[in-house]
Design a protein around this motif. Structure first.
Motif, PDB file in Angstrom:
ATOM      1  N   GLU A   1       0.839  -1.208   0.000  1.00 15.78           N
ATOM      2  CA  GLU A   1       0.000   0.000   0.000  1.00 15.78           C
ATOM      3  C   GLU A   1       0.880   1.268   0.000  1.00 15.78           C
ATOM      4  OE1 GLU A   1      -2.763   2.173   3.285  1.00 15.78           O
ATOM      5  OE2 GLU A   1      -2.576  -0.002   3.446  1.00 15.78           O
ATOM      6  N   LEU A   2       1.937   1.252   0.821  1.00 11.24           N
ATOM      7  CA  LEU A   2       2.825   2.419   0.885  1.00 11.24           C
ATOM      8  C   LEU A   2       3.582   2.569  -0.428  1.00 11.24           C
ATOM      9  CD1 LEU A   2       4.311   2.145   4.503  1.00 11.24           C
ATOM     10  CD2 LEU A   2       2.387   3.527   3.704  1.00 11.24           C
ATOM     11  N   ARG A   3       4.039   1.452  -0.954  1.00 12.22           N
ATOM     12  CA  ARG A   3       4.760   1.463  -2.239  1.00 12.22           C
ATOM     13  C   ARG A   3       3.875   2.072  -3.336  1.00 12.22           C
ATOM     14  NH1 ARG A   3       4.600   1.419  -6.632  1.00 12.22           N
ATOM     15  NH2 ARG A   3       5.463   0.169  -8.294  1.00 12.22           N
ATOM     16  N   ASP A   4       2.573   1.745  -3.332  1.00 19.07           N
ATOM     17  CA  ASP A   4       1.656   2.294  -4.336  1.00 19.07           C
ATOM     18  C   ASP A   4       1.490   3.800  -4.169  1.00 19.07           C
ATOM     19  OD1 ASP A   4       1.390  -0.223  -5.321  1.00 19.07           O
ATOM     20  OD2 ASP A   4      -0.542  -0.626  -4.374  1.00 19.07           O
ATOM     21  N   LYS A   5       1.520   4.260  -2.928  1.00 22.78           N
ATOM     22  CA  LYS A   5       1.377   5.706  -2.680  1.00 22.78           C
ATOM     23  C   LYS A   5       2.570   6.483  -3.242  1.00 22.78           C
ATOM     24  CE  LYS A   5      -1.413   5.709   1.552  1.00 22.78           C
ATOM     25  NZ  LYS A   5      -2.469   6.690   1.294  1.00 22.78           N
ATOM     26  N   LEU A   6       3.716   5.815  -3.318  1.00 21.71           N
ATOM     27  CA  LEU A   6       4.926   6.510  -3.771  1.00 21.71           C
ATOM     28  C   LEU A   6       4.812   7.020  -5.198  1.00 21.71           C
ATOM     29  CD1 LEU A   6       7.970   4.522  -2.359  1.00 21.71           C
ATOM     30  CD2 LEU A   6       6.820   6.538  -1.497  1.00 21.71           C
TER      31      LEU A   6
ATOM     32  N   LEU B   1      13.530  -1.322   8.398  1.00 24.40           N
ATOM     33  CA  LEU B   1      14.492  -2.042   7.546  1.00 24.40           C
ATOM     34  C   LEU B   1      13.759  -3.003   6.614  1.00 24.40           C
ATOM     35  CD1 LEU B   1      17.580  -3.228   9.609  1.00 24.40           C
ATOM     36  CD2 LEU B   1      17.534  -1.680   7.661  1.00 24.40           C
ATOM     37  N   ASP B   2      12.745  -3.683   7.176  1.00 21.49           N
ATOM     38  CA  ASP B   2      11.970  -4.629   6.367  1.00 21.49           C
ATOM     39  C   ASP B   2      11.299  -3.918   5.189  1.00 21.49           C
ATOM     40  OD1 ASP B   2      12.664  -6.753   7.935  1.00 21.49           O
ATOM     41  OD2 ASP B   2      10.826  -6.745   9.130  1.00 21.49           O
ATOM     42  N   PHE B   3      10.784  -2.710   5.472  1.00 23.81           N
ATOM     43  CA  PHE B   3      10.130  -1.966   4.391  1.00 23.81           C
ATOM     44  C   PHE B   3      11.159  -1.537   3.339  1.00 23.81           C
ATOM     45  CE2 PHE B   3       8.568   2.169   2.656  1.00 23.81           C
ATOM     46  CZ  PHE B   3       7.569   1.629   1.865  1.00 23.81           C
ATOM     47  N   LEU B   4      12.354  -1.139   3.783  1.00 23.48           N
ATOM     48  CA  LEU B   4      13.393  -0.738   2.818  1.00 23.48           C
ATOM     49  C   LEU B   4      13.776  -1.918   1.926  1.00 23.48           C
ATOM     50  CD1 LEU B   4      15.724   1.503   5.047  1.00 23.48           C
ATOM     51  CD2 LEU B   4      13.926   2.235   3.463  1.00 23.48           C
ATOM     52  N   LYS B   5      13.831  -3.114   2.556  1.00 24.91           N
ATOM     53  CA  LYS B   5      14.127  -4.320   1.755  1.00 24.91           C
ATOM     54  C   LYS B   5      13.020  -4.552   0.733  1.00 24.91           C
ATOM     55  CE  LYS B   5      16.633  -6.782   5.325  1.00 24.91           C
ATOM     56  NZ  LYS B   5      16.333  -7.662   6.457  1.00 24.91           N
ATOM     57  N   PHE B   6      11.773  -4.345   1.145  1.00 23.57           N
ATOM     58  CA  PHE B   6      10.635  -4.503   0.227  1.00 23.57           C
ATOM     59  C   PHE B   6      10.783  -3.524  -0.947  1.00 23.57           C
ATOM     60  CE2 PHE B   6       6.435  -3.333  -1.315  1.00 23.57           C
ATOM     61  CZ  PHE B   6       5.824  -4.565  -1.516  1.00 23.57           C
ATOM     62  N   LEU B   7      11.155  -2.276  -0.634  1.00 19.01           N
ATOM     63  CA  LEU B   7      11.309  -1.266  -1.692  1.00 19.01           C
ATOM     64  C   LEU B   7      12.430  -1.631  -2.658  1.00 19.01           C
ATOM     65  CD1 LEU B   7      10.987   2.359  -0.258  1.00 19.01           C
ATOM     66  CD2 LEU B   7       9.410   1.106  -1.729  1.00 19.01           C
TER      67      LEU B   7
END
Ligand SMILES: Cc1cc2nc3c(=O)[nH]c(=O)nc-3n(C[C@H](O)[C@H](O)[C@H](O)COP(=O)(O)O)c2cc1C
Length: 200
Positions: free
Chosen positions: A45-50, A72-78
């Motif tokens: 969801e956050l990635r889509d907002k970007l 960190l987990d989110f940065l890895k996802f990105l």
């Protein structure tokens, strides 16, 4: 004005100091700012907002001289799911200790992430005494610096900023020890118990 997505990377996002810092930033920046917590379940969801923003602001606390694991987990996802167009990235870190320099390693980690993943790095604000400053008479110093930080992002003129309480280390340690001992007592926890590994 550019749209800014503010991501709160504190593991205690709803009750965090980062939330308060993010809100002060948003109040300075205006209506083009949106705040979202980073949770285990909202990476996509956050990635889509970007895709709809030109600026991404990470607001998070220093954990063990580094970045909290949920962020960190989110940065890895990105890294695996980059947006089509990379927004510019700014960072606001707050740490418990007096010295804003404590945040340097985490800030370097964020800069490295941006270099390796081709996000333009814009401004940073490093806050020392981050647990205390907003409840102290020095709140205005933090608010003033956040305003300057917001202006640097709005104007596209990157700045590296820091702020802390203007106290000696000795004074800060004495005041913070007294604060935490009283805080622990409210929950029936002694100073000796707080100094063990069994306490979070
Ligand atoms: C697990 C943990 C690790 C921490 N590590 C550090 C640290 O290495 N250096 C520091 O100055 N503060 C450290 N702190 C203090 C936090 O950075 C500080 O309390 C901050 O204001 C918390 O922000 P938040 O409410 O947005 O999560 C740590 C706090 C916790 C809970």
């Amino acid at each position: 004005m550019e749209r800014v997505l503010i991501l709160n990377g504190s593991p205690r996002a709803p009750r965090s100091n980062s939330k308060r810092y993010g809100e002060i930033f948003a109040a300075c920046y205006g209506e083009n700012a949106e705040i979202c917590p980073v949770t285990r379940g909202n990476h996509q969801e956050l990635r889509d907002k970007l895709d709809g923003v030109s600026h991404l602001l990470f607001v998070f606390p220093l954990y063990a001289d580094a970045i909290p694991v949920p962020l960190l987990d989110f940065l890895k996802f990105l890294e695996d799911h980059p947006p089509q167009k990379r927004p510019a990235v700014s960072v606001l870190i707050n740490c418990g200790f007096l010295e804003p320099q404590q945040n340097e390693i985490a800030l370097e980690m964020m800069r490295l992430f941006c270099r390796q993943n081709r996000y333009p790095f814009a401004s940073s604000l490093s806050i020392g005494s981050g647990e205390a400053i907003l409840n102290s008479p020095f709140r205005f110093l933090a608010a003033r610096k956040i305003k300057r930080f917001a202006r640097s992002i709005a104007r596209g003129t990157p700045q590296t900023l820091s702020v802390t309480m203007p106290l000696t280390k000795k004074w800060f340690v004495a005041a913070s020890t007294s604060y935490w001992v009283k805080y622990g007592a409210r929950w029936g926890t002694t100073q000796a118990q707080m100094q063990t590994m069994e306490i979070q």
